[in-house]
Design a protein around this motif. Structure first.
Motif, PDB file in Angstrom:
ATOM      1  N   UNK A  41       0.891  -1.221   0.057  1.00  0.00           N
ATOM      2  CA  UNK A  41       0.088  -0.066   0.011  1.00  0.00           C
ATOM      3  C   UNK A  41       0.747   1.322   0.022  1.00  0.00           C
ATOM      4  N   UNK A  42       0.428   2.392  -0.657  1.00  0.00           N
ATOM      5  CA  UNK A  42       1.168   3.460  -0.636  1.00  0.00           C
ATOM      6  C   UNK A  42       0.999   4.256   0.733  1.00  0.00           C
ATOM      7  N   UNK A  43       1.454   5.281   0.827  1.00  0.00           N
ATOM      8  CA  UNK A  43       1.701   5.964   2.138  1.00  0.00           C
ATOM      9  C   UNK A  43       0.365   6.256   2.659  1.00  0.00           C
ATOM     10  N   UNK A  44      -0.506   6.994   1.863  1.00  0.00           N
ATOM     11  CA  UNK A  44      -1.848   7.394   2.167  1.00  0.00           C
ATOM     12  C   UNK A  44      -2.881   6.392   2.425  1.00  0.00           C
ATOM     13  N   UNK A  45      -2.672   5.127   1.945  1.00  0.00           N
ATOM     14  CA  UNK A  45      -3.761   3.996   2.073  1.00  0.00           C
ATOM     15  C   UNK A  45      -3.033   3.122   3.192  1.00  0.00           C
ATOM     16  N   UNK A  46      -4.023   2.764   4.373  1.00  0.00           N
ATOM     17  CA  UNK A  46      -3.601   2.027   5.370  1.00  0.00           C
ATOM     18  C   UNK A  46      -4.698   0.904   5.779  1.00  0.00           C
ATOM     19  N   UNK A  47      -4.237  -0.023   6.500  1.00  0.00           N
ATOM     20  CA  UNK A  47      -5.166  -0.849   7.025  1.00  0.00           C
ATOM     21  C   UNK A  47      -5.563  -0.401   8.628  1.00  0.00           C
ATOM     22  N   UNK A  49      -7.141  -0.182  12.388  1.00  0.00           N
ATOM     23  CA  UNK A  49      -7.091  -0.942  13.432  1.00  0.00           C
ATOM     24  C   UNK A  49      -8.133  -2.169  13.595  1.00  0.00           C
ATOM     25  N   UNK A  50      -9.385  -1.528  12.888  1.00  0.00           N
ATOM     26  CA  UNK A  50     -10.656  -2.549  12.895  1.00  0.00           C
ATOM     27  C   UNK A  50     -10.677  -3.258  11.623  1.00  0.00           C
ATOM     28  N   UNK A  51      -9.606  -3.156  11.005  1.00  0.00           N
ATOM     29  CA  UNK A  51      -9.527  -4.105   9.803  1.00  0.00           C
ATOM     30  C   UNK A  51     -10.173  -3.899   8.275  1.00  0.00           C
ATOM     31  N   UNK A  52     -10.156  -2.628   8.093  1.00  0.00           N
ATOM     32  CA  UNK A  52     -10.331  -2.060   6.719  1.00  0.00           C
ATOM     33  C   UNK A  52      -9.383  -1.529   6.064  1.00  0.00           C
ATOM     34  N   UNK A  53      -9.280  -1.197   4.772  1.00  0.00           N
ATOM     35  CA  UNK A  53      -8.277  -0.613   3.976  1.00  0.00           C
ATOM     36  C   UNK A  53      -8.936   0.709   3.762  1.00  0.00           C
ATOM     37  N   UNK A  54      -8.439   1.847   4.315  1.00  0.00           N
ATOM     38  CA  UNK A  54      -8.938   3.184   4.334  1.00  0.00           C
ATOM     39  C   UNK A  54      -8.144   4.168   3.581  1.00  0.00           C
ATOM     40  N   UNK A  55      -8.668   5.220   3.160  1.00  0.00           N
ATOM     41  CA  UNK A  55      -7.963   6.312   2.496  1.00  0.00           C
ATOM     42  C   UNK A  55      -8.526   6.877   1.054  1.00  0.00           C
ATOM     43  N   UNK A  56      -9.755   6.323   0.879  1.00  0.00           N
ATOM     44  CA  UNK A  56     -10.255   6.735  -0.512  1.00  0.00           C
ATOM     45  C   UNK A  56     -11.274   7.902  -0.254  1.00  0.00           C
ATOM     46  N   UNK A  57     -10.829   8.906  -0.954  1.00  0.00           N
ATOM     47  CA  UNK A  57     -11.788  10.195  -0.768  1.00  0.00           C
ATOM     48  C   UNK A  57     -13.007  10.109  -1.476  1.00  0.00           C
ATOM     49  N   UNK A  58     -13.179   9.386  -2.658  1.00  0.00           N
ATOM     50  CA  UNK A  58     -14.275   9.090  -3.516  1.00  0.00           C
ATOM     51  C   UNK A  58     -14.291   7.753  -4.434  1.00  0.00           C
ATOM     52  N   UNK A  59     -15.377   7.439  -4.929  1.00  0.00           N
ATOM     53  CA  UNK A  59     -15.455   6.004  -5.654  1.00  0.00           C
ATOM     54  C   UNK A  59     -14.558   5.950  -6.622  1.00  0.00           C
ATOM     55  N   UNK A  60     -14.055   7.199  -7.125  1.00  0.00           N
ATOM     56  CA  UNK A  60     -13.059   6.936  -8.377  1.00  0.00           C
ATOM     57  C   UNK A  60     -11.710   6.482  -7.921  1.00  0.00           C
ATOM     58  N   UNK A  65      -7.884   2.055  -7.431  1.00  0.00           N
ATOM     59  CA  UNK A  65      -7.146   1.091  -6.676  1.00  0.00           C
ATOM     60  C   UNK A  65      -7.522  -0.349  -6.989  1.00  0.00           C
ATOM     61  N   UNK A  66      -8.880  -0.474  -6.975  1.00  0.00           N
ATOM     62  CA  UNK A  66      -9.433  -1.907  -7.213  1.00  0.00           C
ATOM     63  C   UNK A  66      -8.872  -2.347  -8.592  1.00  0.00           C
ATOM     64  N   UNK A  67      -8.813  -1.458  -9.637  1.00  0.00           N
ATOM     65  CA  UNK A  67      -8.153  -1.843 -10.807  1.00  0.00           C
ATOM     66  C   UNK A  67      -6.623  -2.312 -10.882  1.00  0.00           C
ATOM     67  N   UNK A  68      -6.007  -1.472 -10.132  1.00  0.00           N
ATOM     68  CA  UNK A  68      -4.570  -1.787  -9.754  1.00  0.00           C
ATOM     69  C   UNK A  68      -4.502  -3.121  -9.126  1.00  0.00           C
ATOM     70  N   UNK A  69      -5.371  -3.508  -8.226  1.00  0.00           N
ATOM     71  CA  UNK A  69      -5.112  -4.724  -7.465  1.00  0.00           C
ATOM     72  C   UNK A  69      -5.605  -5.919  -8.674  1.00  0.00           C
ATOM     73  N   UNK A  70      -6.566  -5.816  -9.334  1.00  0.00           N
ATOM     74  CA  UNK A  70      -6.945  -6.908 -10.280  1.00  0.00           C
ATOM     75  C   UNK A  70      -5.859  -7.066 -11.498  1.00  0.00           C
ATOM     76  N   UNK A  71      -5.099  -6.123 -11.579  1.00  0.00           N
ATOM     77  CA  UNK A  71      -3.894  -6.273 -12.481  1.00  0.00           C
ATOM     78  C   UNK A  71      -2.735  -7.313 -11.797  1.00  0.00           C
ATOM     79  N   UNK A  72      -2.552  -6.707 -10.413  1.00  0.00           N
ATOM     80  CA  UNK A  72      -1.728  -7.441  -9.634  1.00  0.00           C
ATOM     81  C   UNK A  72      -2.074  -8.985  -9.497  1.00  0.00           C
TER      82      UNK A  72
END
Length: 126
Positions: A41-47, A49-60, A65-72
């Motif tokens: 994860x990049x610096x702004x995106x984090x897991x 303490x309650x188990x979510x990936x956080x840091x997305x300001x909007x659905x875009x 991020x989801x596209x990047x993961x689908x590529x990975x």
């Protein structure tokens, strides 16, 4: 309409009014659940303490991020599962085996344009 055989990354998310961010609550493919702590994860995106990936300001941002993961993870599509789609899928499922089909039906299926282009060209160039 997508089918179970498609290579899909499923992304279940929520919006938190408390922190004004979109949070990912689950990532999985047909073959595996993805552990958030295994992701780079990049610096702004984090897991959180309650188990979510956080840091997305909007659905875009969440979608990119989801596209990047689908590529990975070499998945051709992304299925974004909103809280409403998640709840509708649970209500419509008679058994656990129906859930994936219902996620596809109620979620938002998006083709990963980078994977589609690469797949098309790889069929031509051999």
């Amino acid at each position: 309409m997508a089918s179970r055989e498609d290579k899909i990354l499923y992304v279940s998310y929520v919006y938190s009014e408390k922190v004004n961010l979109f949070l990912i609550r689950a990532l999985f493919t047909l073959k595996a659940s993805i552990n958030f702590h295994d992701l780079d994860l990049d610096q702004r995106i984090e897991v959180t303490s309650d188990g979510y990936i956080s840091g997305f300001f909007d659905e875009e941002e969440l979608t990119k991020f989801s596209y990047d993961l689908s590529e990975q993870f070499k998945q051709d599509k992304v299925c974004l599962i909103s809280p409403e789609a998640f709840n509708n899928s649970l209500e419509a499922s008679n058994k656990i085996g129906d859930l994936i089909d219902k996620f596809i039906e109620h979620g938002n299926i998006l083709e990963n344009p980078d994977r589609v282009k690469r797949g098309f060209l790889s069929n031509i160039i051999r």
